[in-house]
Design a protein around this motif. Structure first.
Motif, PDB file in Angstrom:
ATOM      1  N   ALA A 175       0.848  -1.160   0.184  1.00 29.86           N
ATOM      2  CA  ALA A 175      -0.069   0.078  -0.090  1.00 29.86           C
ATOM      3  C   ALA A 175       0.821   1.277  -0.023  1.00 29.86           C
ATOM      4  CB  ALA A 175      -0.949   0.110   1.225  1.00 29.86           C
ATOM      5  N   ARG A 176       1.933   1.335   0.655  1.00 30.08           N
ATOM      6  CA  ARG A 176       2.913   2.209   0.828  1.00 30.08           C
ATOM      7  C   ARG A 176       3.464   2.462  -0.452  1.00 30.08           C
ATOM      8  NH1 ARG A 176       8.499   1.056   3.555  1.00 30.08           N
ATOM      9  NH2 ARG A 176       8.802   0.188   1.371  1.00 30.08           N
ATOM     10  N   MET A 181       0.887   5.244  -7.345  1.00 24.03           N
ATOM     11  CA  MET A 181       0.397   5.056  -8.653  1.00 24.03           C
ATOM     12  C   MET A 181      -1.034   4.849  -8.630  1.00 24.03           C
ATOM     13  SD  MET A 181       2.940   1.742  -9.092  1.00 24.03           S
ATOM     14  CE  MET A 181       4.741   2.080  -8.510  1.00 24.03           C
ATOM     15  N   GLY A 182      -1.762   5.168  -7.649  1.00 27.06           N
ATOM     16  CA  GLY A 182      -3.226   5.009  -7.687  1.00 27.06           C
ATOM     17  C   GLY A 182      -3.974   3.473  -7.505  1.00 27.06           C
ATOM     18  N   ILE A 183      -2.870   2.853  -6.950  1.00 28.03           N
ATOM     19  CA  ILE A 183      -3.308   1.445  -6.445  1.00 28.03           C
ATOM     20  C   ILE A 183      -3.411   1.106  -5.065  1.00 28.03           C
ATOM     21  CG2 ILE A 183      -2.631  -0.817  -6.839  1.00 28.03           C
ATOM     22  CD1 ILE A 183      -0.877   0.012  -9.263  1.00 28.03           C
ATOM     23  N   ARG A 184      -4.695   0.777  -4.767  1.00 32.42           N
ATOM     24  CA  ARG A 184      -4.999   0.333  -3.343  1.00 32.42           C
ATOM     25  C   ARG A 184      -4.711  -1.204  -3.055  1.00 32.42           C
ATOM     26  NH1 ARG A 184      -9.384   1.630  -5.802  1.00 32.42           N
ATOM     27  NH2 ARG A 184     -10.774  -0.015  -5.135  1.00 32.42           N
ATOM     28  N   VAL A 185      -4.106  -1.383  -1.738  1.00 32.60           N
ATOM     29  CA  VAL A 185      -3.819  -2.665  -1.536  1.00 32.60           C
ATOM     30  C   VAL A 185      -4.569  -2.890  -0.197  1.00 32.60           C
ATOM     31  CG1 VAL A 185      -2.049  -4.333  -1.292  1.00 32.60           C
ATOM     32  CG2 VAL A 185      -1.823  -2.460  -2.503  1.00 32.60           C
ATOM     33  N   ASN A 186      -5.633  -3.695   0.175  1.00 27.02           N
ATOM     34  CA  ASN A 186      -5.992  -4.143   1.399  1.00 27.02           C
ATOM     35  C   ASN A 186      -6.174  -5.698   1.567  1.00 27.02           C
ATOM     36  OD1 ASN A 186      -6.899  -1.356   2.381  1.00 27.02           O
ATOM     37  ND2 ASN A 186      -7.677  -1.402   0.217  1.00 27.02           N
ATOM     38  N   GLY A 244      -4.018  -0.286   2.672  1.00 27.66           N
ATOM     39  CA  GLY A 244      -3.125  -0.637   3.776  1.00 27.66           C
ATOM     40  C   GLY A 244      -4.030  -1.089   4.925  1.00 27.66           C
ATOM     41  N   GLN A 245      -5.509  -1.442   4.938  1.00 24.52           N
ATOM     42  CA  GLN A 245      -5.997  -1.774   5.815  1.00 24.52           C
ATOM     43  C   GLN A 245      -6.488  -3.334   5.922  1.00 24.52           C
ATOM     44  OE1 GLN A 245      -6.879   0.438   8.096  1.00 24.52           O
ATOM     45  NE2 GLN A 245      -5.467   1.740   6.701  1.00 24.52           N
TER      46      GLN A 245
END
Length: 258
Positions: A175-176, A181-186, A244-245
């Motif tokens: 996520a960091r 780049m506009g990419i979410r990571v969860n 990042g959640q």
């Protein structure tokens, strides 16, 4: 919530009650298209038969050993032959050798721990890195993985606990790095679901049996749809400011101390 027009890669589709299958189904029900993938051999063969039960045929069925860079490069190339961009990736993959589970924590050899970490945690980075050029071409993209609350120690779960902790940390670091780049990571923390992976854990039934009694909202271990729908939410534009959640979808079990 809609996923109309969204192009989603779901890695980890197996039987009809697998999380990967239920997530692919939820994506399609919301208007999205899916490419499904699993490991070569028997998992891929089972997947090829089971996808006929999805609401509509997937765009493609692909296979890759998620621990092999060459396989993942070929997977990314295969996705690119169908789509010029990718809106989402779902990592529904976990494995640990039998000697890393079931109360053997103190005796598990490093080789088994290493395999569990590679398949279940490091592979999130590997898969994401190989499809990153396609994710970057989307206006906004999302990567979602599946975990099991790694903040506490569980009976019988043994080395999958530290492995899920590594997965959750990997989720935060991705996520960091990918946020600009506009990419979410969860990640989604699921309560116990009676999947093939769950049933492979010795003593899983005793852990799962306690859940419906303690979870404030109750919990159906045979129903993966609440988890699948939460993943679909994180893939959607409705979750555009979340990254990042770890989203807990467990009937409220994790909110209680005793």
């Amino acid at each position: 919530m809609t996923l109309t027009g969204k192009k989603i890669l779901v890695f980890g589709v197996l039987t009809e009650n697998s999380m990967g299958f239920q997530i692919a189904k939820s994506v399609q029900e919301r208007g999205g298209d899916v490419i499904v993938a699993n490991a070569p051999g028997r998992p891929s063969s089972i997947m090829g038969r089971i996808v006929g039960r999805l609401p509509k045929p997937p765009i493609a069925c692909l296979s890759a050993d998620i621990t092999e860079d060459d396989d993942l490069a070929a997977l990314a190339k295969g996705v690119g032959e169908h789509w010029d961009s990718l809106d989402g990736v779902v990592h529904a993959v976990a494995f640990a050798p039998s000697d890393a589970l079931g109360g053997n924590f103190m005796n598990t050899p490093f080789e088994s721990v290493s395999m569990a970490m590679h398949v279940s945690a490091f592979s999130l980075k590997s898969l994401t890195a190989h499809v990153l050029p396609l994710l970057e071409k989307a206006e906004r993209a999302s990567v979602v993985s599946l975990t099991f609350n790694a903040t506490v120690a569980w009976p019988v779960y043994d080395w999958m606990g530290p492995t899920k902790a590594a997965l959750e940390a990997t989720n935060r670091y991705l996520a960091r790095d990918l946020g600009p780049m506009g990419i979410r990571v969860n990640a989604v923390d699921s309560g116990p679901i009676t999947t093939m992976a769950g049933k492979s854990i010795p003593g899983f039934e005793s852990l799962a049996e306690a859940w419906p009694e303690r979870a404030p909202l109750g919990w159906d271990t045979a129903d993966a749809s609440p988890v699948a729908d939460a993943v679909a939410f994180l893939l959607s534009e409705d979750a555009r400011a979340i990254t990042g959640q770890v989203l807990h979808v467990d009937g409220g079990f994790s909110a209680l101390g005793a």
